[in-house]
Design a protein around this motif. Sequence first.
Motif, PDB file in Angstrom:
ATOM      1  N   MET A 168       0.875  -1.061   0.188  1.00  0.00           N
ATOM      2  CA  MET A 168       0.046   0.019  -0.063  1.00  0.00           C
ATOM      3  C   MET A 168       0.769   1.144   0.075  1.00  0.00           C
ATOM      4  O   MET A 168       0.730   2.127  -0.664  1.00  0.00           O
ATOM      5  CB  MET A 168      -0.845   0.029   1.234  1.00  0.00           C
ATOM      6  N   VAL A 169       1.900   1.177   0.822  1.00  0.00           N
ATOM      7  CA  VAL A 169       2.539   2.495   0.959  1.00  0.00           C
ATOM      8  C   VAL A 169       3.656   2.636  -0.383  1.00  0.00           C
ATOM      9  O   VAL A 169       3.924   3.618  -0.943  1.00  0.00           O
ATOM     10  CB  VAL A 169       3.568   2.675   2.107  1.00  0.00           C
ATOM     11  N   GLN A 170       3.922   1.341  -0.833  1.00  0.00           N
ATOM     12  CA  GLN A 170       4.865   1.687  -2.071  1.00  0.00           C
ATOM     13  C   GLN A 170       3.952   2.267  -3.337  1.00  0.00           C
ATOM     14  O   GLN A 170       4.306   3.032  -3.998  1.00  0.00           O
ATOM     15  CB  GLN A 170       5.298  -0.004  -2.532  1.00  0.00           C
ATOM     16  N   LEU A 171       2.650   1.667  -3.136  1.00  0.00           N
ATOM     17  CA  LEU A 171       1.947   2.555  -4.272  1.00  0.00           C
ATOM     18  C   LEU A 171       1.477   3.877  -4.063  1.00  0.00           C
ATOM     19  O   LEU A 171       1.271   4.642  -4.914  1.00  0.00           O
ATOM     20  CB  LEU A 171       0.506   1.616  -4.654  1.00  0.00           C
ATOM     21  N   TYR A 215       0.930  20.926   0.236  1.00  0.00           N
ATOM     22  CA  TYR A 215       1.152  19.646  -0.431  1.00  0.00           C
ATOM     23  C   TYR A 215      -0.135  18.591  -0.247  1.00  0.00           C
ATOM     24  O   TYR A 215       0.144  17.412  -0.681  1.00  0.00           O
ATOM     25  CB  TYR A 215       2.013  19.044   0.688  1.00  0.00           C
ATOM     26  N   GLU A 216      -1.330  19.489  -0.124  1.00  0.00           N
ATOM     27  CA  GLU A 216      -2.518  18.604  -0.104  1.00  0.00           C
ATOM     28  C   GLU A 216      -2.830  17.653  -1.409  1.00  0.00           C
ATOM     29  O   GLU A 216      -3.513  16.695  -1.054  1.00  0.00           O
ATOM     30  CB  GLU A 216      -3.502  19.439   0.468  1.00  0.00           C
ATOM     31  N   TYR A 217      -2.532  18.310  -2.453  1.00  0.00           N
ATOM     32  CA  TYR A 217      -2.952  17.893  -3.533  1.00  0.00           C
ATOM     33  C   TYR A 217      -2.195  16.331  -3.633  1.00  0.00           C
ATOM     34  O   TYR A 217      -2.724  15.092  -3.825  1.00  0.00           O
ATOM     35  CB  TYR A 217      -2.547  18.381  -4.930  1.00  0.00           C
ATOM     36  N   GLU A 227      -5.476   8.008  -1.945  1.00  0.00           N
ATOM     37  CA  GLU A 227      -6.388   7.478  -2.817  1.00  0.00           C
ATOM     38  C   GLU A 227      -5.840   6.101  -3.331  1.00  0.00           C
ATOM     39  O   GLU A 227      -6.256   5.071  -3.423  1.00  0.00           O
ATOM     40  CB  GLU A 227      -6.826   8.244  -3.984  1.00  0.00           C
ATOM     41  N   ASN A 228      -4.424   6.174  -3.610  1.00  0.00           N
ATOM     42  CA  ASN A 228      -3.711   5.234  -4.127  1.00  0.00           C
ATOM     43  C   ASN A 228      -3.746   4.097  -2.985  1.00  0.00           C
ATOM     44  O   ASN A 228      -4.074   2.765  -3.295  1.00  0.00           O
ATOM     45  CB  ASN A 228      -2.129   5.427  -4.670  1.00  0.00           C
ATOM     46  N   ILE A 229      -3.594   4.368  -1.921  1.00  0.00           N
ATOM     47  CA  ILE A 229      -3.442   3.550  -0.660  1.00  0.00           C
ATOM     48  C   ILE A 229      -5.046   2.750  -0.413  1.00  0.00           C
ATOM     49  O   ILE A 229      -4.991   1.886  -0.443  1.00  0.00           O
ATOM     50  CB  ILE A 229      -3.062   4.386   0.538  1.00  0.00           C
ATOM     51  N   MET A 230      -5.847   3.690  -0.618  1.00  0.00           N
ATOM     52  CA  MET A 230      -7.317   3.202  -0.033  1.00  0.00           C
ATOM     53  C   MET A 230      -7.624   2.104  -1.366  1.00  0.00           C
ATOM     54  O   MET A 230      -8.557   1.185  -1.204  1.00  0.00           O
ATOM     55  CB  MET A 230      -8.008   4.244   0.063  1.00  0.00           C
ATOM     56  N   LEU A 231      -7.577   2.570  -2.403  1.00  0.00           N
ATOM     57  CA  LEU A 231      -7.904   1.875  -3.686  1.00  0.00           C
ATOM     58  C   LEU A 231      -7.192   0.470  -3.815  1.00  0.00           C
ATOM     59  O   LEU A 231      -7.670  -0.604  -3.841  1.00  0.00           O
ATOM     60  CB  LEU A 231      -7.623   2.588  -4.985  1.00  0.00           C
ATOM     61  N   TYR A 232      -5.937   0.397  -3.612  1.00  0.00           N
ATOM     62  CA  TYR A 232      -5.374  -0.818  -3.656  1.00  0.00           C
ATOM     63  C   TYR A 232      -5.573  -1.594  -2.581  1.00  0.00           C
ATOM     64  O   TYR A 232      -5.934  -2.842  -2.496  1.00  0.00           O
ATOM     65  CB  TYR A 232      -3.658  -0.603  -3.279  1.00  0.00           C
ATOM     66  N   ALA A 233      -5.792  -1.060  -1.196  1.00  0.00           N
ATOM     67  CA  ALA A 233      -6.479  -2.018  -0.088  1.00  0.00           C
ATOM     68  C   ALA A 233      -7.647  -2.532  -0.497  1.00  0.00           C
ATOM     69  O   ALA A 233      -7.917  -3.614  -0.190  1.00  0.00           O
ATOM     70  CB  ALA A 233      -6.632  -1.049   1.265  1.00  0.00           C
ATOM     71  N   TRP A 234      -8.579  -1.732  -1.176  1.00  0.00           N
ATOM     72  CA  TRP A 234      -9.940  -2.187  -1.325  1.00  0.00           C
ATOM     73  C   TRP A 234      -9.860  -3.400  -2.466  1.00  0.00           C
ATOM     74  O   TRP A 234     -10.694  -4.223  -2.418  1.00  0.00           O
ATOM     75  CB  TRP A 234     -10.883  -1.249  -2.001  1.00  0.00           C
ATOM     76  N   SER A 235      -8.858  -3.259  -3.472  1.00  0.00           N
ATOM     77  CA  SER A 235      -8.799  -4.218  -4.635  1.00  0.00           C
ATOM     78  C   SER A 235      -7.967  -5.471  -3.787  1.00  0.00           C
ATOM     79  O   SER A 235      -8.514  -6.785  -4.158  1.00  0.00           O
ATOM     80  CB  SER A 235      -7.597  -3.909  -5.262  1.00  0.00           C
ATOM     81  N   LEU A 236      -7.727  -5.462  -2.335  1.00  0.00           N
ATOM     82  CA  LEU A 236      -7.421  -6.731  -1.664  1.00  0.00           C
ATOM     83  C   LEU A 236      -8.795  -7.236  -0.407  1.00  0.00           C
ATOM     84  O   LEU A 236      -8.484  -8.004   0.145  1.00  0.00           O
ATOM     85  CB  LEU A 236      -6.250  -6.582  -0.773  1.00  0.00           C
ATOM     86  N   GLY A 237      -9.659  -6.333  -0.685  1.00  0.00           N
ATOM     87  CA  GLY A 237     -11.153  -6.698   0.204  1.00  0.00           C
ATOM     88  C   GLY A 237     -10.752  -5.738   1.450  1.00  0.00           C
ATOM     89  O   GLY A 237     -11.546  -6.279   2.547  1.00  0.00           O
ATOM     90  N   ILE A 238      -9.783  -5.036   1.621  1.00  0.00           N
ATOM     91  CA  ILE A 238      -9.483  -4.225   2.809  1.00  0.00           C
ATOM     92  C   ILE A 238     -10.304  -3.196   2.940  1.00  0.00           C
ATOM     93  O   ILE A 238      -9.990  -2.298   1.750  1.00  0.00           O
ATOM     94  CB  ILE A 238      -8.045  -4.195   2.941  1.00  0.00           C
ATOM     95  N   GLY A 239     -10.896  -2.618   3.709  1.00  0.00           N
ATOM     96  CA  GLY A 239     -11.684  -1.287   3.725  1.00  0.00           C
ATOM     97  C   GLY A 239     -10.739  -0.162   4.564  1.00  0.00           C
ATOM     98  O   GLY A 239      -9.770  -0.596   5.080  1.00  0.00           O
ATOM     99  N   SER A 240     -11.023   0.986   4.405  1.00  0.00           N
ATOM    100  CA  SER A 240     -10.278   1.929   4.730  1.00  0.00           C
ATOM    101  C   SER A 240     -11.128   3.219   5.131  1.00  0.00           C
ATOM    102  O   SER A 240     -12.077   3.576   4.751  1.00  0.00           O
ATOM    103  CB  SER A 240      -9.218   2.458   3.790  1.00  0.00           C
ATOM    104  N   VAL A 241     -10.450   3.821   6.209  1.00  0.00           N
ATOM    105  CA  VAL A 241     -11.031   5.407   6.662  1.00  0.00           C
ATOM    106  C   VAL A 241     -10.190   6.338   6.798  1.00  0.00           C
ATOM    107  O   VAL A 241      -8.899   6.049   7.543  1.00  0.00           O
ATOM    108  CB  VAL A 241     -11.952   5.091   7.801  1.00  0.00           C
TER     109      VAL A 241
END
Length: 197
Positions: free
Chosen positions: A29-32, A99-101, A108-122
Amino acid sequence: MDIFKLIFSRRTIRRFLNKKIDRSYLEKMVQLGALAPSRVNMQPWEFIIVDDKKLKRKIFKNILWGSKNSINKVFADPQYAPAAYIAILVNAKIRDVGYEYEIGACAENIMLYAWSLGIGSVWFHALNREKIISLFQIPTEKIFDSLIGLGYPAHTSKIAKFSNNNYLYSIDESLNLIVPKRDIKTLTYYNIYGHFK
Ligand SMILES: Cc1cc2nc3c(=O)[nH]c(=O)nc-3n(C[C@H](O)[C@H](O)[C@H](O)COP(=O)(O)O)c2cc1C
């Protein structure tokens, strides 16, 4: 899952199962996250992966669930706390404002990759920041931006029709989330502002 379905189905998850996340997933996740676009390719981010039990418990106590939406108090139950966290920091020597952009793209990369593994995020911004900074022992030249809570979902989250300008999410009797989303047709113009198809 194809990319359309992945993005369409990702919703914020606020209650999690008591199930460990492999550290290798968190590392990917952090790599992405770190491959997100950034202004002049400055890559101002750093990350803290949190999977230590004691630290997780302390962090959870410092999440402010916000008073804007009264249902949020439901989510403060430690039994359903995230299984892991990723803290996103900014190296103030690289960029200390604006730096917010890039942090948004990174998260978003982290949360989407997590979701691709079935892992939810907040994505948590409402936090007792002083306390979190001290728990992580973050040095002064690093800015603590935000924290992503991660875990296997203990509830579903469905999109609902947006009406009466009500953007507040709600819960059903099983504590599943219902999230009103604006109709894209009301937000999209063709060629000239105000021209609908
Ligand atoms: C910049 C930002 C900060 C957020 N901060 C919080 C937060 O502190 N606590 C929280 O529960 N959700 C937080 N969220 C999640 C939003 O509440 C959530 O994205 C929104 O309700 C829409 O739901 P969805 O992600 O399921 O589409 C944040 C989202 C963003 C983009």
